[in-house]
Write an enzyme that holds these catalytic residues in place. Structure first.
Site, PDB file in Angstrom:
ATOM      1  N   ASP A  98       0.497  -1.205  -0.159  1.00  0.00           N
ATOM      2  CA  ASP A  98      -0.109   0.152   0.018  1.00  0.00           C
ATOM      3  C   ASP A  98       0.787   1.078   0.324  1.00  0.00           C
ATOM      4  OD1 ASP A  98      -2.602   1.679   0.107  1.00  0.00           O
ATOM      5  OD2 ASP A  98      -3.560   0.448   1.327  1.00  0.00           O
ATOM      6  N   ASP A 199      -2.234   4.967  -2.666  1.00  0.00           N
ATOM      7  CA  ASP A 199      -4.149   5.645  -1.057  1.00  0.00           C
ATOM      8  C   ASP A 199      -4.200   7.106  -2.448  1.00  0.00           C
ATOM      9  OD1 ASP A 199      -5.192   5.209   1.184  1.00  0.00           O
ATOM     10  OD2 ASP A 199      -4.394   7.307   0.885  1.00  0.00           O
ATOM     11  N   GLU A 254      -5.645   4.248  -5.826  1.00  0.00           N
ATOM     12  CA  GLU A 254      -6.758   4.067  -5.267  1.00  0.00           C
ATOM     13  C   GLU A 254      -7.923   5.520  -5.657  1.00  0.00           C
ATOM     14  OE1 GLU A 254      -9.230   4.504  -0.965  1.00  0.00           O
ATOM     15  OE2 GLU A 254      -7.781   5.665  -1.043  1.00  0.00           O
ATOM     16  N   HIS A 327     -11.393  -2.631   3.215  1.00  0.00           N
ATOM     17  CA  HIS A 327     -11.421  -2.086   4.671  1.00  0.00           C
ATOM     18  C   HIS A 327     -12.436  -0.582   5.034  1.00  0.00           C
ATOM     19  CE1 HIS A 327      -8.096  -0.063   2.687  1.00  0.00           C
ATOM     20  NE2 HIS A 327      -7.935   1.135   3.824  1.00  0.00           N
ATOM     21  N   ASP A 328     -12.466   0.421   4.603  1.00  0.00           N
ATOM     22  CA  ASP A 328     -13.036   1.703   4.471  1.00  0.00           C
ATOM     23  C   ASP A 328     -14.673   0.865   4.284  1.00  0.00           C
ATOM     24  OD1 ASP A 328     -11.076   2.869   4.742  1.00  0.00           O
ATOM     25  OD2 ASP A 328     -10.418   2.832   2.419  1.00  0.00           O
TER      26      ASP A 328
HETATM   27  C1  NOJ Z   1      -8.190   5.892   2.091  1.00  0.00           C
HETATM   28  C2  NOJ Z   1      -7.913   3.978   2.615  1.00  0.00           C
HETATM   29  O1  NOJ Z   1      -8.516   3.306   2.005  1.00  0.00           O
HETATM   30  C3  NOJ Z   1      -8.027   4.649   3.979  1.00  0.00           C
HETATM   31  O2  NOJ Z   1      -8.064   3.988   5.183  1.00  0.00           O
HETATM   32  C4  NOJ Z   1      -8.178   6.302   4.619  1.00  0.00           C
HETATM   33  O3  NOJ Z   1      -8.103   6.480   5.720  1.00  0.00           O
HETATM   34  C5  NOJ Z   1      -7.312   6.793   3.724  1.00  0.00           C
HETATM   35  N1  NOJ Z   1      -7.601   6.943   2.421  1.00  0.00           N
HETATM   36  C6  NOJ Z   1      -6.190   8.249   4.048  1.00  0.00           C
HETATM   37  O4  NOJ Z   1      -5.106   7.560   3.727  1.00  0.00           O
END
Ligand code: NOJ
Length: 556
Positions: A98, A199, A254, A327-328
């Site tokens: 990541d 990210d 992402e 995970h989000d």
């Molecule tokens: C996206 C990530 O997937 C998330 O978990 C994170 O809190 C934010 N970016 C900040 O890095």
């Protein structure tokens, strides 16, 4: 279409903090992952994406990095990392890191220097602005509530943080910052890692005048305001030349706030930037305008419209990534399926069929292959995620937008912590995750839903995922076939075809409990089932009755 190994892969995402604890401190770690490499091999995935494992004060569970070339104390050592990487490779599994470089931790030495004085050599590594009319420089909000600016007394200026105030945004317009990032990435590639998940990479290039944006329910503009900024493609092309071309990598950006037009540039088949992007439009079909805090259910027609737009929009031009979870996000079975005992297995398998038969690279988030569900959190103290906790304080206590009961309902439905409780390995204490006290509660349903039970049951959700992954390896059409939607107006059925030369597949998914019926297009009536989520398959005729959450794939 060009054939590529990363198009033919299935990626598994591990959230290391919650996967497997090997030393009893209640926190998952690298040795835990190494221990479970055989499990991942058995599932059949061939790429592993690890959420951040770097040194971090853990304000945002590792997405706030204080040293990009060291391992987080709780997760182990660099030697543990090397052993894990070797074990992955021995099992034919590639490793994706990541890459969190939109921001660092405020404890990163660059930021510690940067905040010292306006003429510090690191000052320009971050985005500093003076107050405007005695207030924040613009109206942007942080993704995690409140403004995206923090006043720093030392130099009497504000720094930008699109995420928490412990995650200051890097200034990508500074060539030194880009070179530092590229050197660090090359260091990891030299170590043998196989790629990067990047990210919020769509946010790295900000317009120099940082203009205000339209405000949302909490009075701030979205943290997504800077998405797809003026130099983002230029910077990624530079990264491609200086880093990614040095190895045979897999890359996924992402890209929050990405549009179809922008995605065609990020993930273009001319391979000048990234291999694929994560877009989030299908995660917004159950949001209220821009507000995710609701328990509204999606309308399946919206989901089909969005996914079809991406399937057709990128066809031949770029490449999709396919995901229901990460995970989000909350657990997909509790969101788009049905997590009641009666329909658990069949709806988990239906969702898997629907996603894994599309064009793109599928991502499986840890526990999704067991149909792990949302968590019955009872009080705000049980949450660990700063996004959930801050949103509660802002929207319930400070602004009184929601009552306590409403917000608890929304958190149980949407909180990121739903996906972050410990992986359910078996029916022993703490689901076999740790011998210590887990850092976050274990989902009480671990006695029914766990890996050990599913490995022993040939009809389990796990074995269904295994079969889908195996089918993708066997059939080019699943990877490369074109996608066409059927029945766009059906409120219950998601049906589509895949076509490759003379070959054709029909995918049918009933998203609801109600029985219904589907007309089988003529060319499939002499076909055969490739996979079905019910044991007893019905004869293929002009019409097929669809049982609750039934899904199947017919090969012409
Ligand atoms: C996206 C990530 O997937 C998330 O978990 C994170 O809190 C934010 N970016 C900040 O890095």
């Amino acid at each position: 279409m060009e054939k590529r190994w990363w198009k033919e892969s299935v990626v598994y995402q591990i959230y290391p903090r919650s996967f497997k604890d090997s030393n009893g401190d209640g926190i998952g770690d690298l040795n835990g992952i190494t221990e479970k490499m055989g499990y991942l091999k058995e599932l059949g995935i061939n790429v592993l994406w690890l959420s951040p494992v770097y040194k971090s004060p853990n304000d945002d569970n590792g997405y706030d990095i204080s040293d990009y070339q060291a391992i987080m104390d709780e997760f182990g050592t660099m030697e543990d990392f090397d052993r894990m990487l070797a074990a992955a490779h021995e099992n034919g599994i590639k490793l994706v890191m990541d890459l969190v470089v939109n921001h660092t931790s405020d404890e990163h030495p660059w930021f510690v220097e940067s905040r010292k004085s306006v003429d510090n050599p690191y000052r320009d590594y971050y985005i500093w602005r003076p107050a405007k009319d005695g207030k924040e420089p613009n109206n942007w909000g942080s993704c995690f509530s409140g403004p995206a600016w923090q006043y720093d007394e030392q130099t009497e200026m504000y720094y930008l943080h699109l995420f928490s105030k412990k995650q200051p945004d890097l200034n990508w317009d500074n060539p030194k910052v880009r070179q530092e990032v590229f050197d660090m990435m090359n260091w990891w590639l030299k170590k043998g890692v196989d790629g990067f998940r990047m990210d919020v990479i769509s946010l790295i290039s900000k317009k120099p005048d940082l203009p205000d944006g339209p405000v949302g329910i909490n009075g701030y503009a979205s943290f997504n305001e800077p998405a797809n900024g003026p130099h983002v493609h230029e910077y990624l092309q530079e990264m491609r030349e200086k880093v990614l071309n040095n190895a045979d990598t897999i890359t996924v950006g992402e890209c929050s706030g990405v549009t179809l037009e922008e995605a065609k540039k990020y993930a273009s088949s001319d391979e000048k930037e990234l291999n694929m992007v994560f877009q989030f439009e299908h995660m917004d079909v159950d949001a209220d305008a821009n507000n995710k805090w609701t328990d509204k259910k999606m309308d399946l027609r919206d989901m089909k419209q969005v996914l079809t737009k991406w399937q057709k929009g990128l066809e031949e031009i770029a490449w999709n990534s396919l995901f229901w979870e990460n995970h989000d996000q909350p657990r997909s079975i509790s969101r788009y399926g049905n997590d009641s005992k009666e329909y658990h297995d069949v709806s988990a398998k239906m969702l898997a069929t629907c996603l894994h038969m599309m064009q793109g690279t599928p991502y499986v988030y840890q526990g999704e292959e067991l149909g792990m569900t949302n968590v019955p959190f009872e009080s705000i103290d049980q949450f660990r995620d700063l996004d959930s906790i801050n949103a509660y304080h802002e929207l319930v206590e400070d602004q009184k937008v929601f009552t306590h009961e409403e917000m608890m309902r929304y958190l149980r439905y949407k909180s990121r912590d739903n996906a972050r409780t410990p992986f359910q390995w078996d029916s022993s204490e703490n689901a076999g995750f740790t011998t210590g006290t887990p850092w976050i509660m274990v989902n009480p349903n671990y006695k029914q839903i766990n890996a050990q039970a599913q490995l022993e049951d040939p009809d389990s959700v796990f074995h269904y995922y295994q079969k889908l992954i195996q089918l993708r390896k066997e059939k080019d059409i699943i990877v490369y076939g074109t996608y066409d939607l059927l029945l766009p107006d059906s409120k219950e059925i998601y049906a589509y075809t895949r076509t490759l030369g003379e070959e054709k597949l029909l995918v049918v998914c009933n998203f609801y409990e109600n029985e219904t019926e589907v007309e089988i297009p003529e060319e499939f009536r002499n076909g055969r089932y490739l996979i079905c989520n019910y044991k007893e398959q019905q004869p293929i005729g002009e019409k097929v009755k669809l049982r609750a959450y039934e899904s199947f794939v017919i090969e012409k």
